[in-house]
Design a protein around this motif. Sequence first.
Motif, PDB file in Angstrom:
ATOM      1  N   ARG A  47       0.828  -1.208   0.000  1.00  0.00           N
ATOM      2  CA  ARG A  47       0.000   0.000   0.000  1.00  0.00           C
ATOM      3  C   ARG A  47       0.864   1.261   0.000  1.00  0.00           C
ATOM      4  O   ARG A  47       0.593   2.212  -0.731  1.00  0.00           O
ATOM      5  CB  ARG A  47      -0.945  -0.003   1.193  1.00  0.00           C
ATOM      6  CG  ARG A  47      -1.944   1.148   1.143  1.00  0.00           C
ATOM      7  CD  ARG A  47      -2.959   1.078   2.256  1.00  0.00           C
ATOM      8  NE  ARG A  47      -3.755  -0.136   2.118  1.00  0.00           N
ATOM      9  CZ  ARG A  47      -4.137  -0.890   3.145  1.00  0.00           C
ATOM     10  NH1 ARG A  47      -3.815  -0.544   4.373  1.00  0.00           N
ATOM     11  NH2 ARG A  47      -4.878  -1.956   2.949  1.00  0.00           N
ATOM     12  N   SER A  48       1.927   1.276   0.820  1.00  0.00           N
ATOM     13  CA  SER A  48       2.786   2.465   0.853  1.00  0.00           C
ATOM     14  C   SER A  48       3.540   2.627  -0.469  1.00  0.00           C
ATOM     15  O   SER A  48       3.718   3.754  -0.944  1.00  0.00           O
ATOM     16  CB  SER A  48       3.759   2.394   2.027  1.00  0.00           C
ATOM     17  OG  SER A  48       4.683   1.345   1.844  1.00  0.00           O
ATOM     18  N   ALA A  49       3.960   1.511  -1.065  1.00  0.00           N
ATOM     19  CA  ALA A  49       4.627   1.597  -2.367  1.00  0.00           C
ATOM     20  C   ALA A  49       3.664   2.096  -3.438  1.00  0.00           C
ATOM     21  O   ALA A  49       4.053   2.874  -4.315  1.00  0.00           O
ATOM     22  CB  ALA A  49       5.192   0.234  -2.750  1.00  0.00           C
ATOM     23  N   LYS A  50       2.430   1.693  -3.366  1.00  0.00           N
ATOM     24  CA  LYS A  50       1.420   2.148  -4.317  1.00  0.00           C
ATOM     25  C   LYS A  50       1.170   3.645  -4.162  1.00  0.00           C
ATOM     26  O   LYS A  50       1.056   4.370  -5.153  1.00  0.00           O
ATOM     27  CB  LYS A  50       0.133   1.361  -4.104  1.00  0.00           C
ATOM     28  CG  LYS A  50      -0.887   1.527  -5.176  1.00  0.00           C
ATOM     29  CD  LYS A  50      -2.065   0.602  -4.911  1.00  0.00           C
ATOM     30  CE  LYS A  50      -3.031   0.596  -6.058  1.00  0.00           C
ATOM     31  NZ  LYS A  50      -4.173  -0.291  -5.803  1.00  0.00           N
ATOM     32  N   ASP A  51       1.093   4.117  -2.915  1.00  0.00           N
ATOM     33  CA  ASP A  51       0.915   5.545  -2.672  1.00  0.00           C
ATOM     34  C   ASP A  51       2.104   6.341  -3.206  1.00  0.00           C
ATOM     35  O   ASP A  51       1.937   7.400  -3.819  1.00  0.00           O
ATOM     36  CB  ASP A  51       0.732   5.823  -1.178  1.00  0.00           C
ATOM     37  CG  ASP A  51      -0.587   5.281  -0.649  1.00  0.00           C
ATOM     38  OD1 ASP A  51      -1.496   5.021  -1.467  1.00  0.00           O
ATOM     39  OD2 ASP A  51      -0.692   5.093   0.587  1.00  0.00           O
ATOM     40  N   GLU A  52       3.308   5.841  -2.966  1.00  0.00           N
ATOM     41  CA  GLU A  52       4.510   6.510  -3.458  1.00  0.00           C
ATOM     42  C   GLU A  52       4.518   6.542  -4.989  1.00  0.00           C
ATOM     43  O   GLU A  52       4.885   7.543  -5.594  1.00  0.00           O
ATOM     44  CB  GLU A  52       5.751   5.792  -2.943  1.00  0.00           C
ATOM     45  CG  GLU A  52       7.051   6.455  -3.344  1.00  0.00           C
ATOM     46  CD  GLU A  52       8.251   5.726  -2.795  1.00  0.00           C
ATOM     47  OE1 GLU A  52       9.338   5.928  -3.358  1.00  0.00           O
ATOM     48  OE2 GLU A  52       8.123   4.962  -1.828  1.00  0.00           O
TER      49      GLU A  52
END
Length: 106
Positions: free
Chosen positions: A42-47
Amino acid sequence: MEESSKRIVRTVHFKLIHFVLVLIACVVVLGVVLIPQRLRIRSAKDEYEERQEVLNQTKRTYAQERENLQFMRTDAYKIQQGMIKYGWHYREDKLIQDESTVTVAE
């Protein structure tokens, strides 16, 4: 001989303790492996989305600057800048001076 040819059948009883141990193992796998992995995804997707937005902004800025550069290569821009700086403009393909500009008397 008949006794040796008989198959011995054992029944497997699923005890409550085995169910609890399997349930605990599933919870541990879920808590230790899957949840942190989903958080990282999820954090990689947001980034990725943030970087994509920055890239799109950069593309828009680049396109605007390219249009500005194309305009700066036109005669209309050169005339505009000449009018601003020197008060000159084209009229009927001749370069003439505005009446508002000051001429130097010789």
